[in-house]
Each structure stands twice: as C-alpha cells, then as structure tokens.
Design an enzyme around this catalytic site. Sequence first.
Site, mmCIF file in Angstrom:
data_model
loop_
_atom_site.group_PDB
_atom_site.id
_atom_site.type_symbol
_atom_site.label_atom_id
_atom_site.label_comp_id
_atom_site.label_asym_id
_atom_site.label_seq_id
_atom_site.Cartn_x
_atom_site.Cartn_y
_atom_site.Cartn_z
ATOM 1 N N GLU A 110 0.858 -1.184 0.000
ATOM 2 C CA GLU A 110 0.000 0.000 0.000
ATOM 3 C C GLU A 110 0.899 1.241 0.000
ATOM 4 O O GLU A 110 2.002 1.239 0.540
ATOM 5 C CB GLU A 110 -0.845 -0.057 1.274
ATOM 6 C CG GLU A 110 -1.808 1.074 1.509
ATOM 7 C CD GLU A 110 -2.518 0.927 2.863
ATOM 8 O OE1 GLU A 110 -3.597 1.503 3.008
ATOM 9 O OE2 GLU A 110 -1.983 0.232 3.762
ATOM 10 N N LYS A 167 -9.549 1.287 -1.505
ATOM 11 C CA LYS A 167 -9.724 0.839 -0.123
ATOM 12 C C LYS A 167 -11.083 1.259 0.423
ATOM 13 O O LYS A 167 -11.466 2.424 0.374
ATOM 14 C CB LYS A 167 -8.604 1.427 0.738
ATOM 15 C CG LYS A 167 -8.522 0.874 2.151
ATOM 16 C CD LYS A 167 -7.300 1.455 2.856
ATOM 17 C CE LYS A 167 -7.075 0.859 4.221
ATOM 18 N NZ LYS A 167 -5.861 1.439 4.861
ATOM 19 N N CYS A 186 -4.983 -3.609 3.196
ATOM 20 C CA CYS A 186 -4.634 -3.386 4.599
ATOM 21 C C CYS A 186 -5.805 -3.600 5.561
ATOM 22 O O CYS A 186 -6.204 -4.729 5.821
ATOM 23 C CB CYS A 186 -4.030 -1.997 4.742
ATOM 24 S SG CYS A 186 -3.085 -1.742 6.265
#
Length: 267
Positions: free
Chosen positions: A46, A115, A153
């Site tokens: 990321e 995300k 994540c």
Amino acid sequence: MSETAALTVAVCQFSPTASRADNRARIAELTADAAVRGARLMVFPEYSSYFVDPMDATLAANSESLDGDFVGALQATASAHDVTIIAGLVESAGDRVRNTLVAMDAAGLRATYRKQHLYDAFGQTESDWIEAGELGAPETLDVGGLRIAMMTCYDLRFPEVARTLVDVGADVIVVPAEWVRGPLKEHHWTTLLAARAIENTVYVVSADHPTPIGVGHSQIVDPQGVVIAGVGTAEGIAVAELTKDAVTRVREVNPVLRLRRYGVVPR
C-alpha cells in the site's frame, strides 16, 4: 481453466518514501530481482507511489491519476520483464485522495481496487485525508490460469470483503498493506492473513512495509492457512508457486464455500 495452472508470485517488501521518483526506481529494481527468480506476478505494498508518516496535506499534492507517471512506470517495468505488477497508488480525488491498488501488465491497466475500510483505529484517522472506495462489483484479473482479486490493509479485518472476492471466483487474494506497528499488531496481521485463507480456501498474498513503521512479515499463505514463503521485518522478496490444483484439492475436502447459508454461493 486448467487445473494444472501455476503462477509464481513474489511479495516485495519495501519502504516507500516521499520521493515518487525513488519509489518508482525501487519498484523497478525489486521487479527485476524477482523476475530473475521466476516470478510472474509482483505484489508491492500500500502507498507504494508516495508515503509520509504522519499523513499530511502532501498526500494530495503528490497524488496521481490512473494515467500518471506512477502507472506509466509500472507498465514500462511490467513490459520490460513480461510480468504483472500490483502496487498501491495515492490517486487524485479533488481535495482528498483515494487509496488505490492498480494491477498492471505490458498491455496496461488490468484492474483497480479502492480501499473501502479506512484506518480510523488505534488512534489514527486515515479518513482525514482519504476518500473511501465505493462498494461495487469487485474487479479481478487472470494471471497464469489463476483468478486474482485485491483488498487493502485494514480491509483484512472485515471478513465480508474477502467473501465478496471469492464469490466472483478469486483463487488468490492480494493484500498490499501498511500495517502500522502497535501492541499485538504482528499477531493480528499474521492471524488474519491465515484466517482469510482458511475460511475462503484461497491463497492470500500480502505485501507490507518493513519496520519501523510497518510490521513487515509479508507472506504468501496457502489455502489451508500455511505460510509457504515470507519476509521478516526488513526489506526483501519472498517467492512461491501457486497452483489451481491446490485450491481445488482443499475445496474438495473442505467444502466451506458450498455450505454457506447466505448470499451468492460459488459453484
């Protein structure tokens, strides 16, 4: 799709910085190293295009579009080594930015993921700077006979994200991350990677930042939750072969996907 399909994957753990040019150069170097080891899919963390800690207004100033320098450099690197690259981009979105994953090969952009769950936890507020991705049909790509899907994540803590990816046929879930250090965070990271693999009978391929900001421990986890390759806490590369046959065999003995009671049931 052949049951004997195989794909060699590399997780490339490195520390992105506030120099976009340096980040592009480091990705090119790591890709070259991994390609020599036979990898055809390279997974980077990321925020690979740009990163500062703590986050600040420079994120927007250093964000890029999907046709910017970072994506262009990934395509050139992928073309040079005949590979596919997945990495985190700070994508332009007006006054804010999106935390975006891009999958690139020689032909161009194959898939994106923005995300969905922002890191507003453990005393941090990613939403101060980032715009959450919209919910929608997941994008996937086929590489080496396996179907690849992506999450980012903190999304790892939400099992339903992985489930939506498997419901569209994913054999492999790729998880670029900047898993911030903290009490028991290494334990959370490794446990959740294994859990997402076990409960969905898929490979999970993760790339984190090394210490001191991330926890490191980038891993390739098989469909039974076993780590088959990994990196420690420093920069490095781990390589493993993934096979469609391994996914099929695990699903035959553990038909968890067929036994789900809710939602779309994969065939």
